[in-house]
Design a protein around this motif. Structure first.
Motif, PDB file in Angstrom:
ATOM      1  N   ILE A 221      -5.966   9.161   5.787  1.00 52.33           N
ATOM      2  CA  ILE A 221      -5.953   8.910   4.352  1.00 52.33           C
ATOM      3  C   ILE A 221      -5.999   7.409   4.105  1.00 52.33           C
TER       4      ILE A 221
ATOM      5  N   PRO B 289      -4.806   4.384   2.109  1.00 55.70           N
ATOM      6  CA  PRO B 289      -3.740   4.051   1.166  1.00 55.70           C
ATOM      7  C   PRO B 289      -4.287   3.273  -0.025  1.00 55.70           C
ATOM      8  N   GLU B 290      -3.567   3.323  -1.121  1.00 66.41           N
ATOM      9  CA  GLU B 290      -3.942   2.566  -2.305  1.00 66.41           C
ATOM     10  C   GLU B 290      -3.022   1.376  -2.437  1.00 66.41           C
TER      11      GLU B 290
ATOM     12  N   VAL C 138      -1.305  10.434   8.358  1.00 66.30           N
ATOM     13  CA  VAL C 138      -1.579   9.398   7.366  1.00 66.30           C
ATOM     14  C   VAL C 138      -2.822   8.598   7.750  1.00 66.30           C
TER      15      VAL C 138
ATOM     16  N   TYR D 242       0.695   5.894  -0.830  1.00 65.86           N
ATOM     17  CA  TYR D 242      -0.073   7.133  -0.855  1.00 65.86           C
ATOM     18  C   TYR D 242       0.300   7.944  -2.088  1.00 65.86           C
ATOM     19  N   ARG D 243      -0.709   8.519  -2.736  1.00 62.81           N
ATOM     20  CA  ARG D 243      -0.498   9.307  -3.948  1.00 62.81           C
ATOM     21  C   ARG D 243       0.165  10.649  -3.643  1.00 62.81           C
TER      22      ARG D 243
ATOM     23  N   SER E 151       0.829  -1.196   0.000  1.00 63.83           N
ATOM     24  CA  SER E 151       0.000   0.000   0.000  1.00 63.83           C
ATOM     25  C   SER E 151       0.859   1.240   0.000  1.00 63.83           C
TER      26      SER E 151
ATOM     27  N   ALA F  74      -1.695  13.798  -1.894  1.00 70.89           N
ATOM     28  CA  ALA F  74      -1.908  13.617  -0.451  1.00 70.89           C
ATOM     29  C   ALA F  74      -0.580  13.724   0.298  1.00 70.89           C
ATOM     30  N   VAL F  75       0.481  13.168  -0.281  1.00 75.29           N
ATOM     31  CA  VAL F  75       1.804  13.222   0.345  1.00 75.29           C
ATOM     32  C   VAL F  75       2.285  14.666   0.434  1.00 75.29           C
TER      33      VAL F  75
END
Length: 171
Positions: free
Chosen positions: A152, A154-155, A149, A22-23, A20, A26-27
């Motif tokens: 958010i 995660p992807e 985090v 984070y884009r 996973s 967002a970061v």
């Protein structure tokens, strides 16, 4: 039933074992920098997204938690007036010594040098040198990033599922 020749398990570029991440937008928000600055730091190799790097037009970088901590440390050093060149040199030294950021503190002296400090004696030597020194302890930065985090989702860095077409379906 015969296997569909259109569905194959083809690994996609930049995908690493379904971790996973984070884009970038967002970061950038968590770190407190613009997306453009994040893109610059990434394209120059100051930080490399460890979950997935961009692979051509339209692909998205995915950053791991550790990448975000590293970016936040870089941001704090920049805010203190340390040049990117000196930050890069210090972070390269950390890697060459086989250390991780979580194991140490970073210190900067009045000349803008960044020193990786991995024991208390080294920290005391710096303080006793008579120069102005500031320290960045990584643990509080890591805890701060952890709180930010948490808000958010995660992807996952895994390939999209491709559904086979029935012969009766129109394209």
């Amino acid at each position: 039933m015969a296997a569909n020749r259109y569905t194959r398990n083809i690994p996609l570029p930049g995908i690493s074992d379904g971790r996973s991440g984070y884009r970038g937008p967002a970061v950038a928000k968590i770190v407190g920098i613009s997306y453009r600055q994040l893109d610059h730091w990434t394209s120059t190799g100051l930080v490399v997204p460890s979950v997935r790097d961009a692979e051509g037009s339209g692909s998205q970088r995915l950053y791991a938690f550790e990448d975000i901590v590293r970016l936040k440390v870089i941001k704090r050093l920049r805010d203190a007036g340390v040049s990117l060149q000196r930050i890069r040199k210090a972070l390269d030294e950390v890697v060459q010594r086989g250390l991780s950021l979580e194991e140490l503190m970073l210190a900067s002296d009045s000349a803008g040098n960044v020193i990786a400090v991995d024991d208390q004696q080294q920290a005391m030597d710096l303080l006793m040198s008579g120069q102005g020194v500031f320290f960045i302890s990584i643990d509080p930065v890591s805890e701060e990033v952890s709180r930010e985090v948490a808000a958010i989702t995660p992807e996952r860095a895994e390939p999209a599922v491709i559904m086979p077409l029935n012969r009766d379906q129109a394209i």
